[in-house]
Design an enzyme around this catalytic site. Structure first.
Site, PDB file in Angstrom:
ATOM      1  N   ILE A   1       1.324  -1.546   0.090  1.00  0.00           N
ATOM      2  CA  ILE A   1       0.378  -0.193  -0.113  1.00  0.00           C
ATOM      3  C   ILE A   1       0.678   1.110   0.499  1.00  0.00           C
ATOM      4  CG2 ILE A   1      -1.827   1.533   1.174  1.00  0.00           C
ATOM      5  CD1 ILE A   1      -2.349  -1.848   2.671  1.00  0.00           C
TER       6      ILE A   1
ATOM      7  N   GLU B   1       4.119  -8.408   2.774  1.00  0.00           N
ATOM      8  CA  GLU B   1       4.289  -8.859   4.419  1.00  0.00           C
ATOM      9  C   GLU B   1       4.339  -8.482   5.236  1.00  0.00           C
ATOM     10  OE1 GLU B   1       5.949  -7.959   1.691  1.00  0.00           O
ATOM     11  OE2 GLU B   1       7.810  -8.388   1.078  1.00  0.00           O
TER      12      GLU B   1
ATOM     13  N   CYS C   1      11.486  -5.497   5.713  1.00  0.00           N
ATOM     14  CA  CYS C   1      10.591  -6.865   6.140  1.00  0.00           C
ATOM     15  C   CYS C   1      11.100  -8.107   6.410  1.00  0.00           C
ATOM     16  CB  CYS C   1       9.220  -6.855   4.596  1.00  0.00           C
ATOM     17  SG  CYS C   1       8.675  -6.025   4.433  1.00  0.00           S
TER      18      CYS C   1
HETATM   19  N1  THU Z   1       7.328  -4.359  -1.871  1.00  0.00           N
HETATM   20  C1  THU Z   1       7.135  -5.286  -1.005  1.00  0.00           C
HETATM   21  O1  THU Z   1       5.747  -4.901  -0.829  1.00  0.00           O
HETATM   22  N2  THU Z   1       7.419  -6.199  -0.491  1.00  0.00           N
HETATM   23  C2  THU Z   1       9.145  -6.578  -0.895  1.00  0.00           C
HETATM   24  O2  THU Z   1       9.024  -7.524  -0.552  1.00  0.00           O
HETATM   25  C3  THU Z   1       9.400  -5.702  -1.942  1.00  0.00           C
HETATM   26  C4  THU Z   1       8.807  -3.974  -2.058  1.00  0.00           C
HETATM   27  C5  THU Z   1       6.885  -3.340  -2.192  1.00  0.00           C
HETATM   28  C6  THU Z   1       7.374  -1.896  -2.039  1.00  0.00           C
HETATM   29  C7  THU Z   1       6.443  -0.751  -2.682  1.00  0.00           C
HETATM   30  O3  THU Z   1       5.182  -0.355  -2.940  1.00  0.00           O
HETATM   31  C8  THU Z   1       6.824  -1.405  -4.079  1.00  0.00           C
HETATM   32  O4  THU Z   1       6.621  -3.120  -3.409  1.00  0.00           O
HETATM   33  C9  THU Z   1       8.531  -1.282  -5.109  1.00  0.00           C
HETATM   34  O5  THU Z   1       9.251  -1.639  -3.882  1.00  0.00           O
END
Ligand code: THU
Length: 136
Positions: free
Chosen positions: A50, A62, A96
């Site tokens: 988000i 995550e 994360c």
């Molecule tokens: N992102 C995630 O949701 N999880 C990850 O492990 C890698 C990155 C998201 C964060 C951001 O919204 C987008 O991917 C680009 O970095």
């Protein structure tokens, strides 16, 4: 060799993580991520990334999934599937890795691309010598 239940778990988690791509709010990066977390209670907690116009306010898929579970009183987890919206397998970001280590240092992490091709590793492979509650 995995037993049938475990194989079903894995396939279901990856499918759910991919389904969550639909709800991802990522207008800035256009990189959509979905996650599905398996709790010790055998329930699946889902999440998506988000983003926010104030970029650092954004949250990853995550941490969304794990925060949902923790806020419902769950603190024990066995597996998480992460699906990215590209043809590259999506691995968890550093923030994360640390966040998940607090609650599930032994977590199995399934990292998938947008077609469901995936890798399976333990969280400590992503975060060796992690700093956790026992380190204080
Ligand atoms: N992102 C995630 O949701 N999880 C990850 O492990 C890698 C990155 C998201 C964060 C951001 O919204 C987008 O991917 C680009 O970095």
């Amino acid at each position: 060799m995995k037993n049938k239940n475990e194989q079903t778990n894995i396939e279901e988690l990856i499918k759910k993580a991919m389904e969550m791509l639909e709800f991802s709010y990522a207008p800035y990066s256009n990189f959509h991520v979905g996650a599905a977390l398996l709790g010790a209670d055998n329930k699946i907690y889902t999440g998506c990334n988000i983003e926010n116009a104030s970029y650092p306010c954004g949250i990853c898929a995550e941490r969304t999934a794990m925060s949902k579970a923790i806020s419902e009183g769950k603190k024990s987890f066995s597996k998480i599937a992460i699906a990215g919206s590209s043809d590259q397998i999506c691995t968890p970001c550093g923030l994360c890795r640390q966040f998940m280590y607090e609650f599930a240092p032994d977590l199995t992490v399934l990292c998938s691309d947008d077609k469901g091709n995936f890798t399976e590793k333990k969280l400590n492979a992503f975060l060796p010598d992690g700093f956790g509650p026992e380190s204080l």
